[in-house]
Design a protein around this motif. Structure first.
Motif, PDB file in Angstrom:
ATOM      1  N   VAL A   1     -37.797  17.898 -15.877  1.00  0.00           N
ATOM      2  CA  VAL A   1     -37.393  16.582 -16.369  1.00  0.00           C
ATOM      3  C   VAL A   1     -36.296  16.789 -17.421  1.00  0.00           C
ATOM      4  CG1 VAL A   1     -38.205  14.558 -17.642  1.00  0.00           C
ATOM      5  CG2 VAL A   1     -39.638  15.571 -15.853  1.00  0.00           C
TER       6      VAL A   1
ATOM      7  N   GLU B   1     -40.164  14.007  -0.511  1.00  0.00           N
ATOM      8  CA  GLU B   1     -40.358  14.404  -1.913  1.00  0.00           C
ATOM      9  C   GLU B   1     -39.147  14.037  -2.761  1.00  0.00           C
ATOM     10  OE1 GLU B   1     -41.674  18.353  -2.721  1.00  0.00           O
ATOM     11  OE2 GLU B   1     -43.409  18.197  -1.384  1.00  0.00           O
TER      12      GLU B   1
ATOM     13  N   GLN C   1     -39.234  10.418  -3.595  1.00  0.00           N
ATOM     14  CA  GLN C   1     -40.222  10.162  -4.663  1.00  0.00           C
ATOM     15  C   GLN C   1     -39.638  10.518  -6.025  1.00  0.00           C
ATOM     16  OE1 GLN C   1     -43.912  12.318  -4.141  1.00  0.00           O
ATOM     17  NE2 GLN C   1     -44.276  11.310  -2.170  1.00  0.00           N
ATOM     18  N   LEU C   2     -38.973  11.676  -6.079  1.00  0.00           N
ATOM     19  CA  LEU C   2     -38.378  12.112  -7.353  1.00  0.00           C
ATOM     20  C   LEU C   2     -37.275  11.143  -7.786  1.00  0.00           C
ATOM     21  CD1 LEU C   2     -38.149  15.988  -6.900  1.00  0.00           C
ATOM     22  CD2 LEU C   2     -39.608  14.739  -8.519  1.00  0.00           C
TER      23      LEU C   2
ATOM     24  N   GLU D   1     -37.099   7.968  -7.123  1.00  0.00           N
ATOM     25  CA  GLU D   1     -37.725   6.732  -7.629  1.00  0.00           C
ATOM     26  C   GLU D   1     -38.234   6.933  -9.054  1.00  0.00           C
ATOM     27  OE1 GLU D   1     -40.193   4.693  -4.818  1.00  0.00           O
ATOM     28  OE2 GLU D   1     -41.225   3.561  -6.372  1.00  0.00           O
ATOM     29  N   ARG D   2     -38.745   8.123  -9.325  1.00  0.00           N
ATOM     30  CA  ARG D   2     -39.311   8.379 -10.654  1.00  0.00           C
ATOM     31  C   ARG D   2     -38.250   8.686 -11.708  1.00  0.00           C
ATOM     32  NH1 ARG D   2     -43.392  13.026 -10.157  1.00  0.00           N
ATOM     33  NH2 ARG D   2     -43.862  12.266  -8.084  1.00  0.00           N
ATOM     34  N   HIS D   3     -37.204   9.410 -11.324  1.00  0.00           N
ATOM     35  CA  HIS D   3     -36.274   9.935 -12.335  1.00  0.00           C
ATOM     36  C   HIS D   3     -34.851   9.387 -12.250  1.00  0.00           C
ATOM     37  CE1 HIS D   3     -39.331  12.654 -13.797  1.00  0.00           C
ATOM     38  NE2 HIS D   3     -39.601  12.963 -12.531  1.00  0.00           N
ATOM     39  N   THR D   4     -34.543   8.608 -11.208  1.00  0.00           N
ATOM     40  CA  THR D   4     -33.274   7.873 -11.067  1.00  0.00           C
ATOM     41  C   THR D   4     -32.054   8.771 -10.806  1.00  0.00           C
ATOM     42  OG1 THR D   4     -34.160   6.087 -12.437  1.00  0.00           O
ATOM     43  CG2 THR D   4     -31.775   6.090 -12.115  1.00  0.00           C
TER      44      THR D   4
ATOM     45  N   SER E   1     -29.936   4.030 -17.213  1.00  0.00           N
ATOM     46  CA  SER E   1     -30.992   3.385 -16.420  1.00  0.00           C
ATOM     47  C   SER E   1     -31.076   1.895 -16.731  1.00  0.00           C
ATOM     48  CB  SER E   1     -32.338   4.044 -16.701  1.00  0.00           C
ATOM     49  OG  SER E   1     -33.363   3.280 -16.099  1.00  0.00           O
TER      50      SER E   1
ATOM     51  N   ASP F   1     -40.081  -2.140  -5.391  1.00  0.00           N
ATOM     52  CA  ASP F   1     -41.089  -1.268  -6.032  1.00  0.00           C
ATOM     53  C   ASP F   1     -41.753  -1.941  -7.237  1.00  0.00           C
ATOM     54  OD1 ASP F   1     -39.262  -1.122  -8.122  1.00  0.00           O
ATOM     55  OD2 ASP F   1     -38.944   1.038  -7.989  1.00  0.00           O
TER      56      ASP F   1
ATOM     57  N   THR G   1     -40.317  -2.974 -10.017  1.00  0.00           N
ATOM     58  CA  THR G   1     -39.554  -2.904 -11.260  1.00  0.00           C
ATOM     59  C   THR G   1     -38.348  -3.843 -11.176  1.00  0.00           C
ATOM     60  OG1 THR G   1     -38.131  -1.119 -10.502  1.00  0.00           O
ATOM     61  CG2 THR G   1     -40.179  -0.479 -11.612  1.00  0.00           C
TER      62      THR G   1
ATOM     63  N   ASP H   1     -29.880   6.939  -8.082  1.00  0.00           N
ATOM     64  CA  ASP H   1     -30.337   5.670  -7.534  1.00  0.00           C
ATOM     65  C   ASP H   1     -29.390   4.581  -8.026  1.00  0.00           C
ATOM     66  OD1 ASP H   1     -31.600   3.261  -6.965  1.00  0.00           O
ATOM     67  OD2 ASP H   1     -33.596   4.136  -7.151  1.00  0.00           O
TER      68      ASP H   1
END
Ligand code: OGA
Ligand code: MN
Length: 276
Positions: free
Chosen positions: A7, A31, A34-35, A37-40, A135, A192, A194, A245
């Motif tokens: 991270v 994967e 997923q990453l 979506e979580r970390h942009t 973000s 999602d 958000t 993203d």
């Protein structure tokens, strides 16, 4: 999760260790999504993708979309876009100069904005040329509740002329680009769950508000979004690949000289969600 990653900041950015031979592997793509979506922002140090591999990665993550080809007269734009100010390569100098200002890709054309953008560093500038990301999802989440309430239902018109306002008179923008405008909700309620702010240099006017009121709201939101807690700055090494993203981040490049030779190869992953 079998991929190794670190991270980079709590709100935005992860460095991912990817083996190039797994690019086309559906489990790897799952994967990576997923990453994302979580970390942009996902950074792949010195991945050294060829154009063919970059297109394969773009395809595996959801399919390639050629946004440059959406402009009248540019229907034959190459699948991999060369982001560069080099003489000879660059026929769209003003457009590339526009990347010096915070923006989201593809907001002025009538298709769902690209889900993500993929950039590979092919030649570095000696000075400048770092790319910054902010973000809009973290920024929206952190807004005071009464300010969020005030943004409900607002719509914003995005234009190319607005994006180039710092560097060109609107009448000097070529006609095909001058025609590009699209209205979006200012707050994007994403699938999602958000919410993201649909802002940046292309944001021109808030529908039903004066220019002064529009600029007050848009400037405030932009300043709020690009505060350090919500941003990550990438200093490129040759061959680095970054995927971000585009539905919940702004980006811009720190200015570099027109004769720097900087060259980035760009592809975009097709958007699946219209802005609603
Ligand atoms: C773009 C862009 C950033 C960069 O091509 O849309 O924003 O670092 N590029 O060149
Ligand atoms: Mn861009």
């Amino acid at each position: 999760m079998t991929l190794k990653f670190d991270v980079l900041t709590p709100m935005i950015g992860a460095r991912v260790h990817l083996d190039r031979t797994t690019l086309r592997n559906p489990a790897t793509a799952r994967e990576l999504l997923q990453l994302l979506e979580r970390h942009t922002v996902l950074v792949f140090p010195r991945l050294n993708l060829s154009d063919e591999e970059q297109l394969a990665l773009t395809g595996a993550l959801g399919g390639n979309v050629n946004i440059a080809a959406r402009i009248a007269g540019r229907e034959n734009a190459e699948a991999v876009y060369q982001v560069s100010l080099n003489e000879g390569v660059r026929i769209e100098k003003e457009y590339v100069l526009g990347t010096f200002f915070w923006h989201m890709d593809g907001l002025t054309v009538d298709i769902p904005p690209p889900k993500a953008t993929v950039l590979t560093a092919r030649h570095l500038a000696a000075a400048g040329g770092q790319t910054e990301f902010a973000s809009t999802k973290a920024a929206y989440a952190a807004l005071p509740a009464e300010e969020k309430a005030g943004l409900e239902g607002l719509r914003v018109v995005h234009t190319v002329t607005a994006a180039l306002r710092e560097i060109m008179h609107p009448e000097d923008v070529d006609a095909a680009r001058r025609a590009l405008r699209h209205e979006h909700p200012l707050v994007w309620a994403r699938a999602d769950g958000t919410k993201s702010l649909v802002i940046g240099a292309t944001a021109d006017l808030i529908t039903g508000k004066s220019q002064a009121e529009s600029r007050a709201i848009l400037s405030r939101l932009l300043e709020w979004t690009v505060q350090p807690a919500f941003t990550y700055r990438h200093s490129w090494a040759l061959g680095d690949c970054v995927v971000w993203d585009n539905t919940c981040a702004l980006h811009r490049v720190i200015p570099y000289a027109t004769d720097s030779g900087r060259m980035m190869h760009r592809t975009a992953i097709a958007g699946t969600e219209p802005v609603t």
